[in-house]
Design a protein around this motif. Structure first.
Motif, PDB file in Angstrom:
ATOM      1  N   SER A 150      -8.445  24.251   4.110  1.00  0.00           N
ATOM      2  CA  SER A 150      -7.944  24.197   5.478  1.00  0.00           C
ATOM      3  C   SER A 150      -7.961  22.777   6.032  1.00  0.00           C
ATOM      4  CB  SER A 150      -8.807  25.104   6.361  1.00  0.00           C
ATOM      5  OG  SER A 150     -10.167  24.784   6.195  1.00  0.00           O
ATOM      6  N   MET A 151      -8.099  21.776   5.158  1.00  0.00           N
ATOM      7  CA  MET A 151      -8.208  20.403   5.615  1.00  0.00           C
ATOM      8  C   MET A 151      -7.027  19.556   5.167  1.00  0.00           C
ATOM      9  SD  MET A 151     -12.269  19.658   5.096  1.00  0.00           S
ATOM     10  CE  MET A 151     -12.234  20.265   3.411  1.00  0.00           C
ATOM     11  N   VAL A 152      -6.781  18.504   5.940  1.00  0.00           N
ATOM     12  CA  VAL A 152      -5.723  17.544   5.641  1.00  0.00           C
ATOM     13  C   VAL A 152      -6.374  16.181   5.454  1.00  0.00           C
ATOM     14  CG1 VAL A 152      -3.602  16.452   6.453  1.00  0.00           C
ATOM     15  CG2 VAL A 152      -4.079  18.843   7.039  1.00  0.00           C
ATOM     16  N   ASN A 153      -5.994  15.478   4.390  1.00  0.00           N
ATOM     17  CA  ASN A 153      -6.529  14.149   4.123  1.00  0.00           C
ATOM     18  C   ASN A 153      -5.371  13.162   4.004  1.00  0.00           C
ATOM     19  OD1 ASN A 153      -8.503  12.212   3.626  1.00  0.00           O
ATOM     20  ND2 ASN A 153      -8.497  12.557   1.423  1.00  0.00           N
ATOM     21  N   ARG A 154      -5.396  12.114   4.819  1.00  0.00           N
ATOM     22  CA  ARG A 154      -4.449  11.005   4.690  1.00  0.00           C
ATOM     23  C   ARG A 154      -5.199   9.857   4.043  1.00  0.00           C
ATOM     24  NH1 ARG A 154      -1.609   9.312   9.941  1.00  0.00           N
ATOM     25  NH2 ARG A 154      -0.123   8.429   8.470  1.00  0.00           N
ATOM     26  N   LEU A 155      -4.660   9.359   2.932  1.00  0.00           N
ATOM     27  CA  LEU A 155      -5.359   8.384   2.110  1.00  0.00           C
ATOM     28  C   LEU A 155      -4.470   7.171   1.881  1.00  0.00           C
ATOM     29  CD1 LEU A 155      -7.846   7.812   0.261  1.00  0.00           C
ATOM     30  CD2 LEU A 155      -6.556   8.896  -1.582  1.00  0.00           C
ATOM     31  N   TRP A 156      -5.024   5.982   2.177  1.00  0.00           N
ATOM     32  CA  TRP A 156      -4.318   4.727   1.927  1.00  0.00           C
ATOM     33  C   TRP A 156      -4.911   4.058   0.695  1.00  0.00           C
ATOM     34  CZ3 TRP A 156      -4.803   6.784   6.659  1.00  0.00           C
ATOM     35  CH2 TRP A 156      -3.736   6.690   7.558  1.00  0.00           C
ATOM     36  N   ILE A 157      -4.052   3.605  -0.231  1.00  0.00           N
ATOM     37  CA  ILE A 157      -4.502   2.832  -1.387  1.00  0.00           C
ATOM     38  C   ILE A 157      -3.744   1.509  -1.430  1.00  0.00           C
ATOM     39  CG2 ILE A 157      -5.222   4.793  -2.792  1.00  0.00           C
ATOM     40  CD1 ILE A 157      -2.560   4.645  -4.233  1.00  0.00           C
ATOM     41  N   THR A 158      -4.430   0.463  -1.893  1.00  0.00           N
ATOM     42  CA  THR A 158      -3.834  -0.869  -1.926  1.00  0.00           C
ATOM     43  C   THR A 158      -3.234  -1.172  -3.297  1.00  0.00           C
ATOM     44  OG1 THR A 158      -5.934  -1.873  -2.577  1.00  0.00           O
ATOM     45  CG2 THR A 158      -5.475  -1.716  -0.213  1.00  0.00           C
ATOM     46  N   SER A 186       0.824  -1.206   0.000  1.00  0.00           N
ATOM     47  CA  SER A 186       0.000   0.000   0.000  1.00  0.00           C
ATOM     48  C   SER A 186       0.858   1.255   0.000  1.00  0.00           C
ATOM     49  CB  SER A 186      -0.933   0.012   1.222  1.00  0.00           C
ATOM     50  OG  SER A 186      -0.182   0.097   2.411  1.00  0.00           O
ATOM     51  N   VAL A 187       0.190   2.367  -0.278  1.00  0.00           N
ATOM     52  CA  VAL A 187       0.805   3.693  -0.223  1.00  0.00           C
ATOM     53  C   VAL A 187      -0.093   4.591   0.619  1.00  0.00           C
ATOM     54  CG1 VAL A 187       1.394   5.763  -1.532  1.00  0.00           C
ATOM     55  CG2 VAL A 187       2.006   3.530  -2.425  1.00  0.00           C
ATOM     56  N   CYS A 188       0.520   5.371   1.511  1.00  0.00           N
ATOM     57  CA  CYS A 188      -0.217   6.351   2.309  1.00  0.00           C
ATOM     58  C   CYS A 188       0.197   7.747   1.854  1.00  0.00           C
ATOM     59  CB  CYS A 188       0.074   6.174   3.799  1.00  0.00           C
ATOM     60  SG  CYS A 188      -0.708   7.430   4.846  1.00  0.00           S
ATOM     61  N   LEU A 189      -0.782   8.579   1.505  1.00  0.00           N
ATOM     62  CA  LEU A 189      -0.528   9.932   1.023  1.00  0.00           C
ATOM     63  C   LEU A 189      -1.126  10.938   1.986  1.00  0.00           C
ATOM     64  CD1 LEU A 189      -1.924   9.024  -2.427  1.00  0.00           C
ATOM     65  CD2 LEU A 189       0.452   9.531  -2.079  1.00  0.00           C
ATOM     66  N   THR A 190      -0.429  12.031   2.171  1.00  0.00           N
ATOM     67  CA  THR A 190      -0.968  13.155   2.930  1.00  0.00           C
ATOM     68  C   THR A 190      -1.198  14.297   1.967  1.00  0.00           C
ATOM     69  OG1 THR A 190       0.224  12.480   4.922  1.00  0.00           O
ATOM     70  CG2 THR A 190      -0.594  14.743   4.844  1.00  0.00           C
ATOM     71  N   MET A 191      -2.445  14.794   1.905  1.00  0.00           N
ATOM     72  CA  MET A 191      -2.831  15.836   0.957  1.00  0.00           C
ATOM     73  C   MET A 191      -3.441  17.015   1.694  1.00  0.00           C
ATOM     74  SD  MET A 191      -4.718  13.579  -1.990  1.00  0.00           S
ATOM     75  CE  MET A 191      -3.782  12.451  -3.023  1.00  0.00           C
ATOM     76  N   LEU A 192      -3.272  18.200   1.122  1.00  0.00           N
ATOM     77  CA  LEU A 192      -3.843  19.419   1.675  1.00  0.00           C
ATOM     78  C   LEU A 192      -4.831  20.014   0.683  1.00  0.00           C
ATOM     79  CD1 LEU A 192      -0.645  21.186   3.080  1.00  0.00           C
ATOM     80  CD2 LEU A 192      -2.194  19.649   4.282  1.00  0.00           C
TER      81      LEU A 192
END
Length: 289
Positions: free
Chosen positions: A197-205, A188-194
């Motif tokens: 004013s919000m932060v999203n951490r997204l995991w993809i398989t 998997s890969v974990c991404l941190t995106m802005l």
């Protein structure tokens, strides 16, 4: 009511309509206005094929952030129209409520829902456009209306129509090309995106590139949150198999003091067929403020 909890309720209230009919937040959010004209959406773009060399491994995918972003965009579920039956379980503390929601959408233009309880009795109906949310409470014979802009200003979070649409079909709540962090392992890969004013951490398989999990974080500086445990709503996606293009369900969980959890099973999905969106407010219904 805490700002983050208000945001979570807003993003999911059109699903657990039955519970929302008795929730005090509805009285705060909605006021009377005449219906706005509904403009049909354009046909959604067809997803492109992904070159095998780009997505063959996590290490290949993260070498270029823009390639990574484009690859993620290609794995977003696209549709012209969408219809599904949702089985919803809303849990808070020791209380649980279950209902069935019929969902219809026209991409980027309309979201329509009706919620039924036991014996198929309709308890609520909603019509959502990029500008407004309309909600009918059949039990109390009342209705509400509010614009997304007013709601965003009230809760202090830039929520919009697209975010709600993404949540309902199982896409990431938002994707951003402002990627501030990437972590990868063999699966998997974990991404941190802005975004805003919000932060999203997204995991993809890998190798299917399915949305596994997302953590949406709202900075304290824009909210009234004082309890750090309230800062991380988590969405978990469930797929029936690795080849399925859309999730079979998802769960939204907030680490708040009331242990709020929303579990949604997605059934009977139909794409790109002609749909109707029946919605009118009976003359004897009154505005709920």
């Amino acid at each position: 009511m805490h700002t983050l909890r208000s945001f979570v309720i807003l993003s999911s209230c059109m699903i657990y309509l039955c519970s929302a009919t008795s929730c005090s937040i509805m009285h705060k959010l909605f006021s009377s206005r005449k219906a706005t004209h509904v403009v049909p959406a354009a046909t959604a773009a067809v997803p492109k094929d992904i070159h095998p060399s780009v997505a063959s491994s996590p290490s290949n995918l993260i070498q270029d952030e823009m390639v990574l972003y484009d690859t993620l965009q290609q794995h977003v579920l696209h549709f012209r129209t969408y219809a599904a039956r949702l089985k919803v379980n809303f849990m808070q503390d020791d209380e649980a409520q279950n209902l069935v929601v019929n969902l219809r959408m026209q991409s980027d233009s309309l979201i329509w829902m009706n919620a039924t309880a036991l014996l198929g009795i309709e308890v609520a109906r909603a019509l959502i456009t990029p500008d407004s949310i309309w909600f009918i409470n059949r039990l109390k014979r009342t209705y509400y209306q509010k614009s997304f802009q007013e709601i965003a200003e009230w809760i202090g979070v830039p929520v919009n129509f697209r975010m709600l649409q993404n949540l309902l079909v199982g896409n990431p709540v938002f994707l951003s090309d402002t990627i501030t962090g990437i972590q990868a392992d063999t699966a998997s890969v974990c991404l941190t995106m802005l975004a805003d004013s919000m932060v999203n951490r997204l995991w993809i398989t890998f190798p299917a590139l399915r949305w596994q999990r997302s953590e949406l974080m709202i900075p304290y500086r824009i909210s009234s949150i004082t309890d750090t445990n309230l800062a991380r709503p988590v969405v978990q996606y469930f797929y029936a198999d690795s080849l399925q293009l859309y999730p079979s369900g998802w769960q939204l969980q907030v680490n708040d003091s009331q242990h709020t959890t929303l579990q949604v099973d997605i059934q009977n999905v139909i794409f790109n067929q002609s749909l109707s969106f029946p919605f009118f407010v009976p003359a004897h219904y009154t505005t709920q403020r």
